[in-house]
Design a protein around this motif. Structure first.
Motif, PDB file in Angstrom:
ATOM      1  N   ILE A 223      -6.137 -11.679  -3.207  1.00 53.78           N
ATOM      2  CA  ILE A 223      -5.121 -10.665  -2.879  1.00 53.78           C
ATOM      3  C   ILE A 223      -5.856  -9.579  -2.107  1.00 53.78           C
ATOM      4  O   ILE A 223      -6.896  -9.092  -2.560  1.00 53.78           O
ATOM      5  CB  ILE A 223      -4.497 -10.009  -4.125  1.00 53.78           C
ATOM      6  N   ARG A 224      -5.323  -9.231  -0.987  1.00 50.90           N
ATOM      7  CA  ARG A 224      -5.977  -8.204  -0.178  1.00 50.90           C
ATOM      8  C   ARG A 224      -4.976  -7.078   0.041  1.00 50.90           C
ATOM      9  O   ARG A 224      -3.918  -7.303   0.629  1.00 50.90           O
ATOM     10  CB  ARG A 224      -6.425  -8.814   1.146  1.00 50.90           C
ATOM     11  N   ARG A 225      -5.354  -5.890  -0.455  1.00 44.98           N
ATOM     12  CA  ARG A 225      -4.478  -4.741  -0.230  1.00 44.98           C
ATOM     13  C   ARG A 225      -4.987  -3.956   0.978  1.00 44.98           C
ATOM     14  O   ARG A 225      -6.103  -4.113   1.405  1.00 44.98           O
ATOM     15  CB  ARG A 225      -4.440  -3.878  -1.490  1.00 44.98           C
ATOM     16  N   PHE A 226      -4.126  -3.128   1.532  1.00 42.26           N
ATOM     17  CA  PHE A 226      -4.440  -2.380   2.755  1.00 42.26           C
ATOM     18  C   PHE A 226      -4.853  -3.313   3.894  1.00 42.26           C
ATOM     19  O   PHE A 226      -5.860  -3.141   4.557  1.00 42.26           O
ATOM     20  CB  PHE A 226      -5.530  -1.329   2.530  1.00 42.26           C
TER      21      PHE A 226
ATOM     22  N   LEU B  71      -4.158  -4.499   7.610  1.00 43.16           N
ATOM     23  CA  LEU B  71      -3.500  -3.976   8.815  1.00 43.16           C
ATOM     24  C   LEU B  71      -3.330  -5.064   9.868  1.00 43.16           C
ATOM     25  O   LEU B  71      -2.933  -4.783  10.980  1.00 43.16           O
ATOM     26  CB  LEU B  71      -4.335  -2.832   9.417  1.00 43.16           C
TER      27      LEU B  71
ATOM     28  N   GLY C  27       2.530  -2.486   9.841  1.00 41.95           N
ATOM     29  CA  GLY C  27       2.248  -1.476   8.820  1.00 41.95           C
ATOM     30  C   GLY C  27       1.158  -1.875   7.841  1.00 41.95           C
ATOM     31  O   GLY C  27       0.360  -2.785   8.100  1.00 41.95           O
ATOM     32  N   ILE C  28       1.133  -1.154   6.732  1.00 43.33           N
ATOM     33  CA  ILE C  28       0.136  -1.399   5.678  1.00 43.33           C
ATOM     34  C   ILE C  28       0.709  -2.461   4.734  1.00 43.33           C
ATOM     35  O   ILE C  28       1.829  -2.312   4.243  1.00 43.33           O
ATOM     36  CB  ILE C  28      -0.155  -0.093   4.911  1.00 43.33           C
TER      37      ILE C  28
ATOM     38  N   GLU D 228       1.111  -5.857  -9.195  1.00 46.36           N
ATOM     39  CA  GLU D 228       0.081  -5.359  -8.284  1.00 46.36           C
ATOM     40  C   GLU D 228       0.672  -5.004  -6.921  1.00 46.36           C
ATOM     41  O   GLU D 228       0.338  -3.980  -6.335  1.00 46.36           O
ATOM     42  CB  GLU D 228      -1.049  -6.390  -8.125  1.00 46.36           C
TER      43      GLU D 228
ATOM     44  N   GLN E  22       2.295  -1.625  -6.586  1.00 47.95           N
ATOM     45  CA  GLN E  22       1.454  -0.422  -6.619  1.00 47.95           C
ATOM     46  C   GLN E  22       1.327   0.250  -5.255  1.00 47.95           C
ATOM     47  O   GLN E  22       1.079   1.445  -5.172  1.00 47.95           O
ATOM     48  CB  GLN E  22       0.056  -0.777  -7.124  1.00 47.95           C
ATOM     49  N   ASP E  23       1.476  -0.497  -4.189  1.00 44.61           N
ATOM     50  CA  ASP E  23       1.316   0.095  -2.851  1.00 44.61           C
ATOM     51  C   ASP E  23       2.650   0.338  -2.166  1.00 44.61           C
ATOM     52  O   ASP E  23       2.699   0.511  -0.944  1.00 44.61           O
ATOM     53  CB  ASP E  23       0.414  -0.787  -1.978  1.00 44.61           C
TER      54      ASP E  23
ATOM     55  N   ILE F 118       4.545   2.900  -1.891  1.00 47.54           N
ATOM     56  CA  ILE F 118       4.630   4.142  -1.101  1.00 47.54           C
ATOM     57  C   ILE F 118       4.002   3.961   0.294  1.00 47.54           C
ATOM     58  O   ILE F 118       4.490   4.496   1.281  1.00 47.54           O
ATOM     59  CB  ILE F 118       3.989   5.335  -1.863  1.00 47.54           C
ATOM     60  N   TYR F 119       2.949   3.175   0.348  1.00 43.41           N
ATOM     61  CA  TYR F 119       2.288   2.947   1.640  1.00 43.41           C
ATOM     62  C   TYR F 119       3.143   2.047   2.538  1.00 43.41           C
ATOM     63  O   TYR F 119       3.165   2.217   3.755  1.00 43.41           O
ATOM     64  CB  TYR F 119       0.897   2.334   1.441  1.00 43.41           C
TER      65      TYR F 119
ATOM     66  N   LYS G 121       5.932   4.266   3.936  1.00 45.95           N
ATOM     67  CA  LYS G 121       5.488   5.229   4.959  1.00 45.95           C
ATOM     68  C   LYS G 121       5.124   4.535   6.272  1.00 45.95           C
ATOM     69  O   LYS G 121       5.209   5.146   7.328  1.00 45.95           O
ATOM     70  CB  LYS G 121       4.258   5.993   4.457  1.00 45.95           C
ATOM     71  N   SER G 122       4.654   3.297   6.183  1.00 47.40           N
ATOM     72  CA  SER G 122       4.105   2.642   7.378  1.00 47.40           C
ATOM     73  C   SER G 122       5.000   1.550   7.938  1.00 47.40           C
ATOM     74  O   SER G 122       4.692   0.986   8.987  1.00 47.40           O
ATOM     75  CB  SER G 122       2.741   2.021   7.043  1.00 47.40           C
TER      76      SER G 122
END
Lengths: 271, 720
Positions: A8-11, A13, A18-19, A113, A116-117, A119-120, A123-124
């Motif tokens: 699993i890879r978060r962030f 791009l 987006g993110i 999991e 958890q992101d 919000i990102y 926003k993106s």
């Protein structure tokens, strides 16, 4: 619903807008010679061994029920033919030189999991990308995961080679905002040579997907000495020109990460 | 000569000056500051020194500073818009000066043993680290400030301490005026011999401006920039003060006036600001709300960013991010950051800063006026005394004390360790607070703030030094340092000893005593190192960091010192991570003795294999103490991220989300991993490489090997 993933890879791009959080599913029917995720090929769990991290403590030798590990004169050897993938050695490995790739997870836990992101993503303009391996090789799990994310209004991308039954692919459409659709090669013979499978069903699925109104981003890895030909690029552009719902065409540059991963899997050369 | 050529010349000259400083003084591990070396034959002969070579008290500081300014070699570059460079730091001319331990003329040996025990940077005798209100100076000019000092001298004639203070203030201002006169004369002299007509005209204008500013307040943008530069250089020369202000709003009226009168173009304005930023990398805020919540972004904000983009040197601008802002400024800031890759601008989060500061009992209007004017810190310009960023408790040391104590008992366990840690931390906090009161009681007699007093509201009116009741507000900063090191140590003990039982307390304690030196202890170290930790993204990964934050805020948040001054907690280590690390032995997170402790609110480097910035962002937002001081996020971005599609938009989204979750400040380095690793080996090949070390930026070449390693360790490299 459970499935098998290898990362699993978060962030992220690079896998959709987006993110994003990218879930990599294990198992793939293709054998691309340039594959940078060779640990994704086999659908079952596999053992990674990083010799540089091994401190020679010998715990793996003690716990392995199949006696796969030997430590002679400080040299650690693994007899992979005996390995059943039980993972006991990796659990005991304090330096993380041994690591099991391919954990079984359920959708509920995975969503905890992914969430958890949120919000990102908001926003993106990002979200979840299901990738692999080939996610369509675990169709029920992939569908359940996409469906769960969609239910929480998380934008979903499916990163696929398109090599699957049309019905399987089509069943993902209600839960997929964008298909990240790979075209590895446009010459039929070369496609079979480089990936081990035929090109035609992939292009046919793409045509049907577009006709059904699915949004796509076409992704083309450019591999030096293999498909970095101008006629291949032109052929891809010609395919994309026919698509009504393609957002963009991305040419992806090659990175040689796969070579080091093959070594970790105890495989000197690619199949 | 075009402005572009002038900028190239000025940049190249600064590069030469930086190289010369390095040759003469070796590495500094500090901000660049913009100073230059004095002529080799210049001798400092301060008039007031004690027998031990130090000096203290208003009289000595005033006389010494006056001498330094009257004798300060003038510096004029015909291609610069502004005259002057600073060359000396009076506060470092006292014998026995150390950056980490200030000279102090009063005995506090009763506190020293516990300060040492907990490795407390006490702040006693520390100077500056609060913000001036430049508007006072821009309105009054040096003549007006002198008149105010004389008036205060008359008003408080009956008070011997105030009398001495204002005599010293008069000495300080007259010394500065003398130095400005020398600058003006130097420019005039150079113009007489200058053959290039444009440079000649520039020098004449420089001379006219400097003659005028000896007494008069500035009226044009160039004059305002020169006045600010004068103050900055003088204040640096006095005691290194580097606090700035809301630069766009300070300069906007002059710019608008000049433009309305058709005196200047935007290119002129940009060049003047370029010269101001080159002169000294003070900390300025751009944008953000005014006290009524209205966006302060103006054309001037953009011009300052344009000038900063061309500067390509050390620079410390901060953009305040808030809901009602002109997002164009935010975007432009990110573009400059990504294009230059020099660590500026930085970004601060208005929402959490305002909400937090209000918790101290202040209004939202006042909280909005508390702006980014320092390395990691916010301050109310001209209204507040803070000791920001110079008072720190080394939490790793506190942990070590607790660990040793509990390990010596017959049945050590995690609950006992936490209890002991809390008790020792609270004691360390009391000792630190006692130090603050001691400083506030005596500092005016040790080192009065002669320069910052001039631009503060209160000292002239009350007849008191700003450190001694002269300020309107006292919000004394205390930072905890080593958050991740300690959080991960607790987590490792919990997981490996208590939950899994795979390690015994006694074997961990023995391995720590041995600094993990024995072969079998390496296994113990790796097990500890690979346990769940802060920003792992796993369940409960942030638990201990949050517990530590709660302890910090319960102990210090909203607290008054016995002397009645407010205390504000934060998480910030500055560049002290190396020094703090040297005083602490091995830790249960696998850290070896003497290695640096963790930085600010950041996790330990290598916190996740994917380096997921969203996980880091969420973790750091969760450990904000929340009283208006910062727990900054120090972020190293590799080129892989920078070169990704929509990077500007995605970075803006990442930062907005961080601020929405409670984040306060983000410092970003954009780094080419290959280049920085090569620069670490061969710093001489990269004379112009600027990195953001913490809140401040510095030339990479000016950092010692330890500090360069620190930056390298923090690199986050995308693997794919």
């Amino acid at each position: 619903m459970q499935g098998r993933i290898f990362d699993i890879r978060r962030f992220s791009l690079h896998d959709g807008p987006g993110i994003r959080t990218v879930v990599f599913l294990k198992g793939c029917p293709l054998r691309c010679v340039w594959c940078h995720n060779p640990e994704s090929w086999n659908g079952g769990p596999e053992l990674f061994y990083d010799a540089a991290k091994c401190i020679g403590c010998g715990r793996c030798v003690q716990v392995c029920p199949e006696q796969c590990h030997t430590l002679i004169n400080g040299i650690h050897n693994i007899d992979r033919t005996r390995c059943t993938g039980c993972g006991q050695c990796a659990l005991e490995c304090c330096s993380q030189a041994l690591r099991m790739v391919g954990q079984t997870v359920d959708v509920v836990k995975l969503m905890a999991e992914i969430r958890q992101d949120r919000i990102y993503y908001e926003k993106s303009g990002g979200g979840l990308t299901v990738s692999g391996g080939e996610p369509l090789a675990q169709p029920e799990f992939t569908r359940a995961l996409l469906q769960a994310a969609k239910a929480e209004k998380i934008q979903c991308c499916l990163d696929t080679s398109g090599y699957a039954d049309w019905e399987t692919l089509a069943s993902m459409m209600p839960y997929t905002d964008i298909f990240l659709y790979d075209i590895k090669e446009t010459d039929s013979d070369r496609h079979r040579q480089y990936t081990g499978v035929s090109l035609e069903p992939i292009l046919e699925n793409l045509r049907r997907l577009d006709a059904a109104g699915a949004t796509t981003i076409i992704r083309v890895p450019i591999i030096p000495g293999m498909n970095d030909r101008s006629e291949h690029r032109r052929a891809v552009e010609a395919i994309v020109a026919q698509l009504k719902h393609c957002l963009k065409l991305e040419f992806l540059s090659y990175h040689p990460l796969g070579k080091s991963k093959l070594k970790l899997l105890g495989k000197g050369t690619k199949k | 000569m075009s402005y572009r050529e002038q900028m190239n010349h000025l940049r190249a000259k600064k590069s030469e000056q930086t190289a010369a400083k390095l040759r003469q003084l070796d590495t500094r591990n500090e901000d660049d500051y913009g100073w230059v070396l004095p002529p080799l034959d210049f001798k400092v002969e301060l008039p007031c020194r004690d027998q031990d070579g130090s000096f203290f008290g208003s009289h000595a500081w005033g006389k010494n500073f006056r001498w330094l300014m009257e004798h300060h070699p003038p510096y004029v570059d015909p291609e610069d818009a502004l005259a002057g460079r600073w060359m000396f730091m009076l506060s470092r001319m006292r014998l026995g000066y150390k950056l980490e331990l200030a000279n102090f003329a009063f005995d506090y040996s009763n506190l020293k043993s516990e300060q040492l025990k907990y490795d407390i940077t006490c702040g006693i005798g520390k100077d500056a680290h609060f913000a001036p209100d430049y508007q006072i100076g821009l309105d009054c000019g040096w003549g007006g400030l002198l008149a105010k000092a004389r008036e205060a001298r008359r008003k408080f004639d009956a008070d011997p301490i105030a009398r001495e203070l204002f005599d010293a203030e008069i000495d300080a201002v007259e010394g500065i005026q003398c130095w400005i006169r020398h600058l003006a004369e130097c420019a005039e002299e150079l113009s007489a011999s200058e053959r290039d007509p444009e440079l000649k005209r520039n020098l004449q204008e420089m001379a006219t401006i400097n003659f005028k500013l000896i007494h008069e307040p500035p009226e044009t943008l160039r004059e305002a920039c020169q006045w600010i530069a004068h103050f900055n250089m003088a204040s640096r020369t006095y005691n290194r003060d580097g606090a700035g202000g809301q630069l766009d709003e300070l300069l906007r009226p002059y710019y608008e006036c000049d433009v309305a009168a058709k005196r200047i173009t935007d290119a002129d304005a940009e060049f003047y600001v370029f010269c101001l930023l080159l002169n000294d990398p003070h900390y300025y805020q751009l944008g953000g709300p005014d006290e009524d919540g209205k966006d302060q972004t103006s054309r001037m904000s953009y011009l300052i960013l344009d000038a900063a983009e061309k500067l390509q040197s050390s620079c410390n601008l901060t953009i305040r991010v808030f809901d009602g802002m002109d997002t164009g400024l935010f975007r432009r800031g990110v573009e400059v950051l990504l294009k230059n890759k020099l660590g500026y601008p930085r970004f601060s989060g208005d929402m959490a800063l305002v909400k937090g500061f209000k918790r101290n009992g202040y209004s939202a209007e006042l909280a909005r006026k508390r702006i980014a004017t320092g390395c990691n810190w916010m301050s109310l310009p001209g209204l507040e005394y803070t000791l920001n960023d110079v008072v720190k408790i080394n939490l790793a040391k506190v942990f070590e004390v607790a660990w040793n104590e509990v390990s010596a008992t017959s049945a050590p366990d995690l609950a006992k360790l936490w209890k002991a840690f809390c008790r020792h931390f609270r004691r360390a906090a009391e000792v630190t607070i006692a130090g603050l009161d001691f400083h506030l009681e005596h500092q005016y007699l040790n080192e009065p703030e002669l320069l910052l007093n001039l631009l503060s509201h209160g000292p002239m009116e009350k007849g008191l030094d700003v450190s001694h009741g002269g300020a309107i507000y006292y919000n004394m900063a205390i930072d905890g340092a080593g958050l991740a090191t300690v959080a991960d140590s607790f987590a490792a003990v919990e997981q490996r000893i208590e939950q899994e039982g795979c390690l015994l307390w006694s074997e961990v304690a023995a391995a720590i005593r041995d600094d993990f030196a024995l072969p079998e202890e390496n296994r113990i170290r790796l097990l500890l190192q690979n346990s769940n930790h802060y920003c792992s993204g796993q369940e409960d990964g942030n638990k201990w960091a949050i517990k530590l934050t709660e302890l910090l805020t319960e102990t210090l948040g909203g607290r008054l010192t016995p002397g009645g001054r407010k205390v504000i907690p934060g998480w910030f280590s500055w560049a002290d991570t190396i020094r703090f690390g040297k005083s602490v032995g091995a830790m249960p997170n696998g850290r070896k003795a003497g290695e640096p402790i963790s930085h600010g609110a950041n996790p330990t480097p290598g916190f996740r294999s994917d380096g997921a910035l969203t996980v880091m962002s969420t973790g750091i937002a969760a450990v904000q103490p929340g009283f208006g001081n910062t727990a900054p996020w120090q972020l190293e971005l590799d080129l892989g991220i920078v070169n990704s599609c929509d990077c500007v938009k995605n970075l803006m989204a990442l930062m907005s989300a961080h601020f929405q979750m409670g984040g306060t400040l983000i410092n970003i380095n954009i780094v080419d991993a290959k280049m920085i690793l090569d620069a670490h080996k061969h710093p001489e090949k990269y004379p112009d490489l600027v990195v953001r070390v913490t809140g401040f930026s510095a030339y990479f070449t000016s950092l010692s090997k330890d500090f360069r390693q620190l930056v390298v360790n923090r690199l986050i490299q995308e693997k794919l």
